[in-house]
Design an enzyme around this catalytic site. Structure first.
Site, PDB file in Angstrom:
ATOM      1  N   ARG A   1      32.399  36.323  28.277  1.00  0.00           N
ATOM      2  CA  ARG A   1      31.030  36.007  28.703  1.00  0.00           C
ATOM      3  C   ARG A   1      30.107  35.800  27.507  1.00  0.00           C
ATOM      4  O   ARG A   1      29.279  34.896  27.506  1.00  0.00           O
ATOM      5  CB  ARG A   1      30.471  37.114  29.604  1.00  0.00           C
ATOM      6  CG  ARG A   1      31.194  37.220  30.941  1.00  0.00           C
ATOM      7  CD  ARG A   1      30.700  38.408  31.740  1.00  0.00           C
ATOM      8  NE  ARG A   1      30.957  39.636  30.983  1.00  0.00           N
ATOM      9  CZ  ARG A   1      30.252  40.755  31.118  1.00  0.00           C
ATOM     10  NH1 ARG A   1      29.254  40.819  31.980  1.00  0.00           N
ATOM     11  NH2 ARG A   1      30.559  41.819  30.406  1.00  0.00           N
TER      12      ARG A   1
ATOM     13  N   ASN B   1      31.241  38.535  35.294  1.00  0.00           N
ATOM     14  CA  ASN B   1      32.573  39.008  35.681  1.00  0.00           C
ATOM     15  C   ASN B   1      32.621  39.198  37.192  1.00  0.00           C
ATOM     16  O   ASN B   1      31.716  39.810  37.769  1.00  0.00           O
ATOM     17  CB  ASN B   1      32.895  40.350  35.014  1.00  0.00           C
ATOM     18  CG  ASN B   1      33.298  40.215  33.569  1.00  0.00           C
ATOM     19  OD1 ASN B   1      33.640  39.143  33.100  1.00  0.00           O
ATOM     20  ND2 ASN B   1      33.261  41.315  32.843  1.00  0.00           N
TER      21      ASN B   1
END
Length: 93
Positions: A21, A40
């Site tokens: 990320r 996520n």
């Protein structure tokens, strides 16, 4: 004309717990003129939403598929749409 679009991508593979990320955010900022987030998901995937010029969203998608990402990407599924707005920068969620 480089119209503004919304890219939603779901990235499969070993993409959680490897900085995926954060690297996605860094690449979105480097490409420039993109807003959105990387998140996520409970099933092990990462969801990426990016809004901005079509060319910039395609560059981010190309990076997601490039093999230059952290971890291991087994596949990316994407959908395209109209920007919804409401994002302030590119966030890691």
């Amino acid at each position: 004309m480089n119209e503004h679009v919304r890219l939603t991508a779901w990235v499969r593979g070993r993409v959680q717990g490897v900085g995926f990320r954060w690297f996605t955010r860094a690449n979105a900022l480097e490409i420039g003129d993109l807003v959105g987030f990387a998140l996520n998901l409970d099933d092990g995937r990462v969801q990426v939403v990016a809004e901005g010029p079509s060319e910039n969203c395609h560059r981010l998608l190309d990076w997601l598929r490039s093999g230059d990402t952290p971890g291991r990407v087994d596949g990316v599924t994407e959908i395209w749409g109209t920007p919804r707005g409401g994002y302030d920068g590119f966030a890691v969620r």
